[in-house]
Enzyme design. Structure first.
Site, mmCIF file in Angstrom:
data_model
loop_
_atom_site.group_PDB
_atom_site.id
_atom_site.type_symbol
_atom_site.label_atom_id
_atom_site.label_comp_id
_atom_site.label_asym_id
_atom_site.label_seq_id
_atom_site.Cartn_x
_atom_site.Cartn_y
_atom_site.Cartn_z
ATOM 1 N N SER A 193 38.487 44.053 69.490
ATOM 2 C CA SER A 193 39.425 43.554 70.483
ATOM 3 C C SER A 193 39.023 44.024 71.878
ATOM 4 O O SER A 193 37.926 43.752 72.346
ATOM 5 C CB SER A 193 40.836 43.983 70.115
ATOM 6 O OG SER A 193 41.787 43.443 71.004
ATOM 7 N N ASP A 245 42.217 38.911 76.395
ATOM 8 C CA ASP A 245 41.552 40.112 75.881
ATOM 9 C C ASP A 245 40.301 39.727 75.101
ATOM 10 O O ASP A 245 39.953 38.543 74.980
ATOM 11 C CB ASP A 245 42.505 40.958 75.037
ATOM 12 C CG ASP A 245 42.800 40.370 73.672
ATOM 13 O OD1 ASP A 245 42.734 39.135 73.516
ATOM 14 O OD2 ASP A 245 43.104 41.146 72.744
ATOM 15 N N ASP A 275 39.265 39.544 72.007
ATOM 16 C CA ASP A 275 39.221 38.634 70.857
ATOM 17 C C ASP A 275 40.235 37.508 70.970
ATOM 18 O O ASP A 275 40.501 36.797 69.995
ATOM 19 C CB ASP A 275 39.413 39.398 69.543
ATOM 20 C CG ASP A 275 40.784 40.045 69.414
ATOM 21 O OD1 ASP A 275 41.370 40.394 70.450
ATOM 22 O OD2 ASP A 275 41.258 40.223 68.273
ATOM 23 N N ASP A 296 43.503 37.129 71.291
ATOM 24 C CA ASP A 296 44.837 37.007 70.714
ATOM 25 C C ASP A 296 45.928 37.460 71.676
ATOM 26 O O ASP A 296 47.114 37.434 71.346
ATOM 27 C CB ASP A 296 44.947 37.751 69.375
ATOM 28 C CG ASP A 296 44.570 39.221 69.457
ATOM 29 O OD1 ASP A 296 44.425 39.749 70.568
ATOM 30 O OD2 ASP A 296 44.430 39.844 68.379
ATOM 31 N N GLU A 342 55.388 41.212 71.964
ATOM 32 C CA GLU A 342 54.939 42.592 72.039
ATOM 33 C C GLU A 342 54.449 42.869 73.452
ATOM 34 O O GLU A 342 53.769 42.030 74.054
ATOM 35 C CB GLU A 342 53.815 42.862 71.035
ATOM 36 C CG GLU A 342 53.537 44.349 70.869
ATOM 37 C CD GLU A 342 52.290 44.615 70.054
ATOM 38 O OE1 GLU A 342 52.161 45.737 69.556
ATOM 39 O OE2 GLU A 342 51.439 43.719 69.944
ATOM 40 N N SER A 346 52.138 44.521 74.686
ATOM 41 C CA SER A 346 50.695 44.465 74.929
ATOM 42 C C SER A 346 50.197 43.036 75.133
ATOM 43 O O SER A 346 49.061 42.832 75.546
ATOM 44 C CB SER A 346 49.937 45.105 73.767
ATOM 45 O OG SER A 346 50.122 44.359 72.583
ATOM 46 N N HIS A 377 50.669 40.434 72.639
ATOM 47 C CA HIS A 377 50.665 39.660 71.397
ATOM 48 C C HIS A 377 51.999 38.911 71.297
ATOM 49 O O HIS A 377 53.059 39.538 71.234
ATOM 50 C CB HIS A 377 50.529 40.571 70.176
ATOM 51 C CG HIS A 377 49.218 41.255 70.041
ATOM 52 N ND1 HIS A 377 48.122 40.658 69.477
ATOM 53 C CD2 HIS A 377 48.827 42.504 70.379
ATOM 54 C CE1 HIS A 377 47.112 41.498 69.464
ATOM 55 N NE2 HIS A 377 47.500 42.627 70.013
#
Length: 500
Positions: free
Chosen positions: A122, A260, A262, A264, A345, A347, A349
């Site tokens: 990630s 980010d 990867d 997601d 979330e 962060s 997500h």
């Protein structure tokens, strides 16, 4: 029989090339993350693949697995070793090549495959590797799954079997994934967006999808470069957000979208160059979604803003939000179990469940939701939509170093301290403690709604600290000072990545 992995080898020993080596702490709460090759070697990764195939057999899950990899110098080699182990364990492997994590999750649905093993670290610094795994779409591993896999691998509990593995390469999954995202109306508004990828894998996907939807794309660090020369591809890091801000202001863009490593997660910068923390973006999206879905249920992680509970617009629409443990796997699973429409979330997500999505986290789906929100608010800028939220003073996510081997014990001591303080009726930052939320570390809520969180990071040797106040910056800083003072008493806690 495959040998039991050791965790006491080092890359400069002769045994490193002929024995599997796996550091046990790489099996984290719901992901696997290691420094490569310091903490795992290729034979160790074969052991992980073999263990995953064994776990699926034990759980009665058909041994069909989607496997992909992100863009790092060693990711293809790591994936090849993982595949060797899966094939040795009798699994049918569907290799989708270079991919985003959500591309791999999409492939589970597209191919009718039960499991996923996505090789990615990630947003972690170059030198890290990892695997995001799941055996029940759209979910990824929970702690009991990771514990079971760790036990199989570290104790060499590989079961004998007579099943042959099968390898299938799927060359067109990236195109199929992007075509699926494009099955939607184009935005009515003409929008210009800075698309910031930090030289991570999202650079091969995000600019193309958004451009084909009619967005005027200003690419920023979209060339794939695993050395991450500009900054890490992490939309929580100020370096990425500041670079995106500068590009938004330079080009007069309507917004910035920062992805980010990867793909997601998606960070958002408004037209005035101000970064909007992902939990505030979540409240904005929740307002937009709740207006069209009365009584909607949402889930947010314990790092997220208190506005999910107090926002008057959400209350007007009858929306309800449940707080749960931080971590993409936790929020994904809890959103699925509770029937929430969306899980958010801090962060970045976001999990859009049916009918809005398939339930997995996808930074591009989140970005499209932001574009849809702007489309439904003609004449209003992103900054104006943000300014319509009640004001709070909020810190970025702060992460003091703490070794994996001790971070949970440190958090237990901190939780115990604040529990005793609250039980004694003592004041904290000049206020009484109204509530302690301990589903994940401790979230200390004061009388005026000011709160502070301490928890252990799920995927790095760090703690996580977040503070917010709905009343003043002084109160936000006061509760941080209390938390920071307590962490300062813990000898295992090191320097912060950033600090208010």
């Amino acid at each position: 029989m495959f040998p039991k992995p050791r965790q006491d080898l080092r890359p400069n020993t002769a045994e490193f090339e002929r024995l599997p080596f796996v550091k046990a702490t790489g099996f984290r709460e719901y992901d696997a993350r290691w420094r490569y090759p310091e903490e795992i070697n290729l034979l160790g990764l074969e052991a992980v693949g073999l263990g995953l195939a064994d776990l699926m057999r034990m759980r009665g899950v058909p041994q069909r697995v989607v496997v992909g990899h992100d863009y790092r110098s060693y990711s293809a080699s790591i994936k090849a070793a993982l595949i060797n182990g899966l094939l040795a364990g009798g699994a049918e492997v569907h290799d989708i090549g270079l991919a985003l994590s959500p591309t791999a999750y999409f492939a589970q649905f597209e191919l009718g495959v039960e499991a996923v093993a996505m090789v990615t670290a990630s947003h972690n610094d170059n030198g890290w590797t990892g695997i995001k795994m799941g055996i029940e779409r759209p979910l990824t591993f929970a702690p009991d799954d990771m514990s079971a896999l760790k036990d199989i691998v570290m104790n060499g509990r590989f079961s004998p079997h007579n099943q042959s593995g099968r390898y299938i390469f799927v060359p067109d999954m990236p195109e199929r994934y992007m075509a699926d995202l494009l099955k939607r109306p184009k935005p009515m508004r003409a929008l210009k967006a800075v698309v910031s990828c930090g030289n991570g894998t999202a650079g091969a996907f995000a600019p193309r999808v958004l451009a084909e939807l009619g967005v005027t794309v200003v690419p920023l660090n979209c060339e794939l470069d695993y050395t991450f020369p500009a900054h890490n591809p992490n939309p929580e890091d100020l370096a990425m957000l500041d670079a995106t801000r500068d590009a938004v202001l330079e080009h007069g863009a309507d917004l910035g979208l920062a992805f980010d490593g990867d793909g997601d997660r998606c960070g958002v910068v408004d037209n005035e160059g101000e970064a909007i923390f992902a939990d505030k973006v979540g409240v904005m999206l929740a307002r937009d979604i709740a207006a069209r879905n009365k009584g909607a249920l949402f889930v947010a992680d314990v790092k997220s803003t208190g506005l999910f509970l107090t926002d008057p617009v959400l209350r007007e629409h009858g929306a309800k939000t449940l707080f749960w443990k931080t971590g993409h796997s936790y929020i994904k699973r809890y959103s699925h179990e509770t029937g929430a429409l969306v899980g958010f979330e801090k962060s970045g997500h976001f999990f859009f469940n049916p009918p809005l999505g398939r339930g997995y986290d996808d930074g591009l789906v989140a970005a499209l939701a932001v574009l849809d929100m702007l489309d439904r608010n003609p004449g209003k800028s992103l900054a104006e939509l943000k300014s319509a939220l009640p004001r709070t003073w909020q810190s970025p996510t702060m992460s003091p170093h703490c070794d994996d081997e001790v971070k949970y014990q440190v958090v237990d001591r901190v939780v115990d301290h604040f529990q005793k303080l609250a039980a004694n009726g003592d004041s904290l930052a000049g206020q009484k403690v109204r509530e302690l939320i301990t589903v994940n570390g401790v979230r200390i809520v004061l009388e005026d709604g000011t709160w502070g969180l301490v928890r252990a990071s799920s995927n790095k040797p760090e703690l996580v600290v977040v503070v917010e106040s709905p009343t003043s910056e002084a109160n936000m800083r006061a509760i941080f000072a209390e938390i920071d003072a307590e962490l300062g008493k813990q000898p295992e806690v090191g320097a912060y990545n950033q600090k208010i």
